[in-house]
Design an enzyme around this catalytic site. Sequence first.
Site, PDB file in Angstrom:
ATOM      1  N   THR A 129       0.757  -1.166  -0.417  1.00  0.00           N
ATOM      2  CA  THR A 129      -0.045   0.148  -0.074  1.00  0.00           C
ATOM      3  C   THR A 129       0.898   1.056   0.216  1.00  0.00           C
ATOM      4  O   THR A 129       1.973   1.678   0.032  1.00  0.00           O
ATOM      5  CB  THR A 129      -0.985  -0.281   1.129  1.00  0.00           C
ATOM      6  OG1 THR A 129      -1.218   1.048   1.403  1.00  0.00           O
ATOM      7  CG2 THR A 129      -0.026  -0.198   2.797  1.00  0.00           C
ATOM      8  N   GLU A 131       0.393   3.536   1.484  1.00  0.00           N
ATOM      9  CA  GLU A 131       0.128   4.505   3.361  1.00  0.00           C
ATOM     10  C   GLU A 131       2.016   3.677   3.902  1.00  0.00           C
ATOM     11  O   GLU A 131       2.078   4.514   4.497  1.00  0.00           O
ATOM     12  CB  GLU A 131      -0.447   3.463   4.140  1.00  0.00           C
ATOM     13  CG  GLU A 131      -2.593   3.607   3.801  1.00  0.00           C
ATOM     14  CD  GLU A 131      -2.319   4.915   4.603  1.00  0.00           C
ATOM     15  OE1 GLU A 131      -2.075   5.623   5.930  1.00  0.00           O
ATOM     16  OE2 GLU A 131      -3.172   5.392   4.140  1.00  0.00           O
ATOM     17  N   TYR A 153      -1.318  -0.025  10.729  1.00  0.00           N
ATOM     18  CA  TYR A 153      -1.276  -0.510   9.638  1.00  0.00           C
ATOM     19  C   TYR A 153      -0.633  -0.261   9.279  1.00  0.00           C
ATOM     20  O   TYR A 153      -0.362  -1.633   7.783  1.00  0.00           O
ATOM     21  CB  TYR A 153      -3.005   0.026   8.807  1.00  0.00           C
ATOM     22  CG  TYR A 153      -2.907  -0.415   7.348  1.00  0.00           C
ATOM     23  CD1 TYR A 153      -3.989  -1.571   7.518  1.00  0.00           C
ATOM     24  CD2 TYR A 153      -2.998   0.101   6.698  1.00  0.00           C
ATOM     25  CE1 TYR A 153      -3.756  -2.121   5.703  1.00  0.00           C
ATOM     26  CE2 TYR A 153      -2.792   0.585   5.183  1.00  0.00           C
ATOM     27  CZ  TYR A 153      -3.496  -1.124   4.486  1.00  0.00           C
ATOM     28  OH  TYR A 153      -4.205  -1.115   3.656  1.00  0.00           O
ATOM     29  N   LYS A 157       1.392  -3.617   7.311  1.00  0.00           N
ATOM     30  CA  LYS A 157       1.976  -3.989   6.006  1.00  0.00           C
ATOM     31  C   LYS A 157       3.178  -3.746   5.656  1.00  0.00           C
ATOM     32  O   LYS A 157       3.753  -4.186   4.582  1.00  0.00           O
ATOM     33  CB  LYS A 157       1.194  -2.515   5.356  1.00  0.00           C
ATOM     34  CG  LYS A 157      -0.438  -2.646   5.217  1.00  0.00           C
ATOM     35  CD  LYS A 157      -0.331  -3.829   3.915  1.00  0.00           C
ATOM     36  CE  LYS A 157      -2.448  -3.910   4.460  1.00  0.00           C
ATOM     37  NZ  LYS A 157      -2.928  -5.323   2.631  1.00  0.00           N
TER      38      LYS A 157
HETATM   39  P1  NAP Z   1     -11.338  -4.485   2.567  1.00  0.00           P
HETATM   40  O1  NAP Z   1     -12.854  -4.423   0.952  1.00  0.00           O
HETATM   41  O2  NAP Z   1     -11.533  -4.054   3.785  1.00  0.00           O
HETATM   42  O3  NAP Z   1     -11.455  -6.281   2.118  1.00  0.00           O
HETATM   43  C1  NAP Z   1     -10.504  -6.960   3.045  1.00  0.00           C
HETATM   44  C2  NAP Z   1     -10.769  -8.424   3.516  1.00  0.00           C
HETATM   45  O4  NAP Z   1      -9.770  -9.309   3.929  1.00  0.00           O
HETATM   46  C3  NAP Z   1     -12.469  -8.837   2.774  1.00  0.00           C
HETATM   47  O5  NAP Z   1     -12.033 -10.084   1.751  1.00  0.00           O
HETATM   48  C4  NAP Z   1     -11.601  -9.119   4.984  1.00  0.00           C
HETATM   49  O6  NAP Z   1     -12.613 -10.323   4.988  1.00  0.00           O
HETATM   50  C5  NAP Z   1     -10.807 -10.157   4.469  1.00  0.00           C
HETATM   51  N1  NAP Z   1     -10.255 -10.673   5.598  1.00  0.00           N
HETATM   52  C6  NAP Z   1      -9.808  -9.655   6.920  1.00  0.00           C
HETATM   53  N2  NAP Z   1      -9.431 -10.165   8.260  1.00  0.00           N
HETATM   54  C7  NAP Z   1      -9.351 -11.962   7.752  1.00  0.00           C
HETATM   55  C8  NAP Z   1      -8.919 -12.556   7.970  1.00  0.00           C
HETATM   56  N3  NAP Z   1      -8.142 -12.800  10.115  1.00  0.00           N
HETATM   57  N4  NAP Z   1      -9.332 -13.124   7.305  1.00  0.00           N
HETATM   58  C9  NAP Z   1      -9.890 -13.834   6.331  1.00  0.00           C
HETATM   59  N5  NAP Z   1     -10.074 -12.488   5.396  1.00  0.00           N
HETATM   60  C10 NAP Z   1      -9.405 -11.864   6.412  1.00  0.00           C
HETATM   61  O7  NAP Z   1      -9.959  -4.724   1.568  1.00  0.00           O
HETATM   62  P2  NAP Z   1     -10.270  -4.170  -0.046  1.00  0.00           P
HETATM   63  O8  NAP Z   1     -10.356  -2.320  -0.767  1.00  0.00           O
HETATM   64  O9  NAP Z   1     -10.614  -5.193  -1.086  1.00  0.00           O
HETATM   65  O10 NAP Z   1      -8.300  -4.036  -0.336  1.00  0.00           O
HETATM   66  C11 NAP Z   1      -7.621  -5.353  -1.055  1.00  0.00           C
HETATM   67  C12 NAP Z   1      -6.029  -5.168  -0.009  1.00  0.00           C
HETATM   68  O11 NAP Z   1      -5.422  -4.204  -0.594  1.00  0.00           O
HETATM   69  C13 NAP Z   1      -6.428  -5.383   1.237  1.00  0.00           C
HETATM   70  O12 NAP Z   1      -5.006  -6.138   2.213  1.00  0.00           O
HETATM   71  C14 NAP Z   1      -6.290  -3.484   1.661  1.00  0.00           C
HETATM   72  O13 NAP Z   1      -4.810  -3.229   2.675  1.00  0.00           O
HETATM   73  C15 NAP Z   1      -4.687  -3.573   0.070  1.00  0.00           C
HETATM   74  N6  NAP Z   1      -5.063  -1.992  -0.315  1.00  0.00           N
HETATM   75  C16 NAP Z   1      -5.908  -1.099  -0.443  1.00  0.00           C
HETATM   76  C17 NAP Z   1      -5.668  -0.331  -1.043  1.00  0.00           C
HETATM   77  C18 NAP Z   1      -7.306   0.292  -1.102  1.00  0.00           C
HETATM   78  O14 NAP Z   1      -7.561   1.560  -1.514  1.00  0.00           O
HETATM   79  N7  NAP Z   1      -8.394  -0.516  -1.206  1.00  0.00           N
HETATM   80  C19 NAP Z   1      -5.219   0.293  -1.698  1.00  0.00           C
HETATM   81  C20 NAP Z   1      -3.680  -0.197  -1.214  1.00  0.00           C
HETATM   82  C21 NAP Z   1      -3.818  -1.631  -0.492  1.00  0.00           C
HETATM   83  P3  NAP Z   1     -14.207 -10.603   5.539  1.00  0.00           P
HETATM   84  O15 NAP Z   1     -15.544  -9.953   4.245  1.00  0.00           O
HETATM   85  O16 NAP Z   1     -15.216 -11.361   6.403  1.00  0.00           O
HETATM   86  O17 NAP Z   1     -14.287  -9.281   7.048  1.00  0.00           O
HETATM   87  N1  GDD Z   2     -12.344   7.358   6.671  1.00  0.00           N
HETATM   88  C1  GDD Z   2     -12.458   8.635   6.926  1.00  0.00           C
HETATM   89  N2  GDD Z   2     -13.264   9.477   7.344  1.00  0.00           N
HETATM   90  N3  GDD Z   2     -11.409   9.184   6.307  1.00  0.00           N
HETATM   91  C2  GDD Z   2     -11.542  10.629   6.590  1.00  0.00           C
HETATM   92  C3  GDD Z   2     -12.672  11.079   7.073  1.00  0.00           C
HETATM   93  C4  GDD Z   2     -13.737  10.780   7.103  1.00  0.00           C
HETATM   94  O1  GDD Z   2     -14.963  10.881   7.622  1.00  0.00           O
HETATM   95  N4  GDD Z   2     -12.496  12.425   6.592  1.00  0.00           N
HETATM   96  C5  GDD Z   2     -11.680  12.866   6.185  1.00  0.00           C
HETATM   97  N5  GDD Z   2     -10.683  11.711   5.623  1.00  0.00           N
HETATM   98  C6  GDD Z   2      -9.516  11.859   5.402  1.00  0.00           C
HETATM   99  C7  GDD Z   2      -8.679  10.745   6.628  1.00  0.00           C
HETATM  100  O2  GDD Z   2      -7.801  11.317   6.983  1.00  0.00           O
HETATM  101  C8  GDD Z   2      -7.478  10.002   4.951  1.00  0.00           C
HETATM  102  O3  GDD Z   2      -6.476  11.017   4.967  1.00  0.00           O
HETATM  103  C9  GDD Z   2      -8.922  10.080   3.891  1.00  0.00           C
HETATM  104  O4  GDD Z   2      -9.198  10.767   4.104  1.00  0.00           O
HETATM  105  C10 GDD Z   2      -8.538   8.919   3.249  1.00  0.00           C
HETATM  106  O5  GDD Z   2      -9.010   8.251   4.334  1.00  0.00           O
HETATM  107  P1  GDD Z   2      -9.454   6.669   3.948  1.00  0.00           P
HETATM  108  O6  GDD Z   2     -10.543   6.729   2.856  1.00  0.00           O
HETATM  109  O7  GDD Z   2     -10.624   6.485   5.166  1.00  0.00           O
HETATM  110  O8  GDD Z   2      -8.667   6.035   3.487  1.00  0.00           O
HETATM  111  P2  GDD Z   2      -6.840   5.943   3.772  1.00  0.00           P
HETATM  112  O9  GDD Z   2      -6.199   6.361   2.656  1.00  0.00           O
HETATM  113  O10 GDD Z   2      -7.348   6.161   5.153  1.00  0.00           O
HETATM  114  O11 GDD Z   2      -6.381   3.993   3.973  1.00  0.00           O
HETATM  115  C11 GDD Z   2      -7.395   3.635   2.396  1.00  0.00           C
HETATM  116  O12 GDD Z   2      -6.043   3.401   0.744  1.00  0.00           O
HETATM  117  C12 GDD Z   2      -5.242   3.126   1.990  1.00  0.00           C
HETATM  118  C13 GDD Z   2      -3.881   3.290   0.424  1.00  0.00           C
HETATM  119  O13 GDD Z   2      -3.454   4.889   0.879  1.00  0.00           O
HETATM  120  C14 GDD Z   2      -6.997   2.091   3.115  1.00  0.00           C
HETATM  121  O14 GDD Z   2      -8.141   0.966   1.835  1.00  0.00           O
HETATM  122  C15 GDD Z   2      -6.321   1.156   2.861  1.00  0.00           C
HETATM  123  O15 GDD Z   2      -6.101  -0.224   3.353  1.00  0.00           O
HETATM  124  C16 GDD Z   2      -5.314   1.160   2.011  1.00  0.00           C
HETATM  125  O16 GDD Z   2      -3.719   0.851   2.541  1.00  0.00           O
END
Ligand code: NAP
Ligand code: GDD
Length: 364
Positions: A129, A131, A153, A157
Amino acid sequence: MERKVALITGVTGQDGSYLSEFLLGKGYSVHGLIRRSSVDYRERIAHLEGTPNFHLHYADMNDSMSLVKLVGLVQPTEIYNLAAQSHVQVSFDAPEFTADVDAVGVLRILEAVRTNHLEKSCRIYQASTSELYGKVEEVPQNEKTPFHPYSPYAVAKLYGYWIIKEYREAYNMFCCSGILFNHESERRGETFVTRKITLAAARIAQGKQDKLYLGNLSSLRDWGYARDYVECMWLILQHETPEDFVIATGVQHSVREFCYLAFKHVGIELEFQGEGENEKGIDKKTGRVLVEVSPDFYRPTDVVNLWGDPTKAKRELGWNPAKTTFEQLVALMVEHDMKKVAADDAASRVHMNLAEYLEKGVVK
Ligand code: NAP
Ligand code: GDD
């Protein structure tokens, strides 16, 4: 014929659901790891259940034995390790669980592959990520930018990233990290900022919510479309050599801009006035305050300047980071949520409750 068998952890999540569709389309046999839940709610993959090549198995990232057995049973040729406690704010509340799944979970997958003697035949993708860049040391960020994780987190990671690199070098395994910047969609979890905004804009436009409370409006992100990003996960594993890649659009916007555009799509033009905790988003036409800042959504340490440089992915994977623009992404999420809120009375009642909780700062 070449065996194409994928095991996806995190199959019920946003990315897992799109990746399953993508791999099924490529002729893979797809196996998904699910964990037991009291409600067994698998909305994002419900449409795939019953598809002949799609199989689900119970296991858990916290349970090594279940992973060893699953990898042995499926004999995957590719593993996509997407499972994680993926909410940054929640990682401050549940740091140990986050470390167990997001850090040690990666090690458990690697060891499950080794225990089953599949290290030469199974390629592994790790969901890393942006992050990791955290308190950023340069802008924009690429594969060479130093890491500075800034939440439990991100620290978890970072372990995942390094253990993947370590096993690649120590055991010559084909395992790689995709360093993905934020990617969103109609299937995004409802407490991530983009989806919280698009759902609130739809509810406010339909008279089902009064106000939206947010944290840091000035935070900057490089937001892409999840459906486009899963292709990259696959491309990374098809590459000749195992390497890590930054996946991003190369374009940066603030939370405030996302908010402005989402409300504009539902016919409300916002004007932002004030600063910090006193900033408000006001409906230009009616003068109503629709967006307010609540410190409940501030983080102990916040990552505020993510901006990815996808040059390597473009050059070496032939990936197009500009497939879905920011404007298209906001539009498709808002259009989806306008229909969802209008169509489902029962669901919108649940959402109204959730919105109330959100307004009180109970659910982040
Ligand atoms: P998500 O919607 O939160 O999905 C997370 C998945 O992990 C869900 O299927 C959840 O299962 C599963 N999980 C959590 N704890 C588990 C456990 N103990 N055993 C088995 N499964 C478990 O996340 P996403 O947005 O699809 O992201 C996918 C991956 O990419 C994550 O690793 C995230 O950290 C990473 N990532 C995401 C972003 C982004 O912007 N979306 C960016 C960079 C990296 P349940 O449905 O049962 O909760
Ligand atoms: N969730 C949330 N809720 N975030 C807020 C809010 C709010 O009400 N208001 C402002 N934010 C700001 C957070 O402080 C952060 O700086 C930004 O919006 C994005 O927050 P999120 O959407 O929660 O995502 P994230 O960037 O912290 O994390 C997501 O992206 C990562 C990749 O950069 C997640 O998907 C992580 O799993 C992933 O690794």
